[in-house]
Design an enzyme around this catalytic site. Structure first.
Site, PDB file in Angstrom:
ATOM      1  N   GLY A 139       0.795  -1.235   0.000  1.00 13.54           N
ATOM      2  CA  GLY A 139       0.000   0.000   0.000  1.00 13.54           C
ATOM      3  C   GLY A 139       0.822   1.278   0.000  1.00 13.54           C
ATOM      4  N   SER A 140       0.411   2.278  -0.749  1.00 10.28           N
ATOM      5  CA  SER A 140       1.192   3.481  -0.917  1.00 10.28           C
ATOM      6  C   SER A 140       0.385   4.577  -1.597  1.00 10.28           C
ATOM      7  CB  SER A 140       2.445   3.177  -1.718  1.00 10.28           C
ATOM      8  OG  SER A 140       2.304   1.993  -2.444  1.00 10.28           O
TER       9      SER A 140
END
Length: 170
Positions: A139-140
């Site tokens: 996730g980012s």
């Protein structure tokens, strides 16, 4: 023992998938799969479009415009969740592209789980719009800064697809 190992391997293969895309024609296209988290005017006249990438999204990022990569700068930092305001200080890679619209800045931001950003192309590389340029593991967030006068065509909460969703409006 084989079932959990197989499930983990399948999950990793699915996470690191990199599907082929038919690239949309337009001035600026989304560099990332995800959801538009915010659209903010910047003090210098640019507009920042922030796209949050959950662990369920494809994490290969693409060039938002055709041009030359003028810089790729790794900046060390923390690892708070990418949807959090404090993520401005996270580990990140800042890209600059010399394009027909001038200098375009794109920032790949690592999240709480993402501990690695992998640029695929170095400074000086000419890229085509929609070309794969890097990967953020897990996730980012990816921010793109649009030049003054470029009208945003996406809305907060809208899903984006890298290389497919148009970010600007004519």
């Amino acid at each position: 023992m084989a079932v959990p190992t197989t499930a983990l391997a399948a999950g990793m293969l699915w996470f690191f998938r990199d599907p082929e895309r038919e690239i949309t024609q337009g001035r600026v296209i989304s560099p990332a799969d995800g959801v538009v988290q915010s659209i903010m005017p910047w003090k210098d006249g640019r507009t920042r479009v922030a796209i949050f990438m959950s662990p369920l999204n494809v994490h290969v990022n693409r060039a938002p415009l055709a041009g030359t990569v003028t810089s790729v700068e790794h900046i060390p930092g923390g690892f708070v969740p990418a949807f959090n305001k404090e993520s401005e200080n996270n580990e990140r890679v800042v890209w600059h592209f010399d394009t027909e619209l001038g200098d375009i800045e794109m920032v790949q931001i690592a999240g709480a789980v993402a501990r690695r950003i992998v640029p695929y192309v170095p400074q000086g590389t000419k890229v085509e719009q929609g070309e794969r340029i890097g990967l953020i593991r897990f996730g980012s967030r990816v921010d793109i800064y649009l030049p003054e006068g470029v009208e945003v065509a996406v809305e907060v909460g809208q899903a984006t697809t890298a290389g497919v969703t148009r970010i600007d409006r004519d």
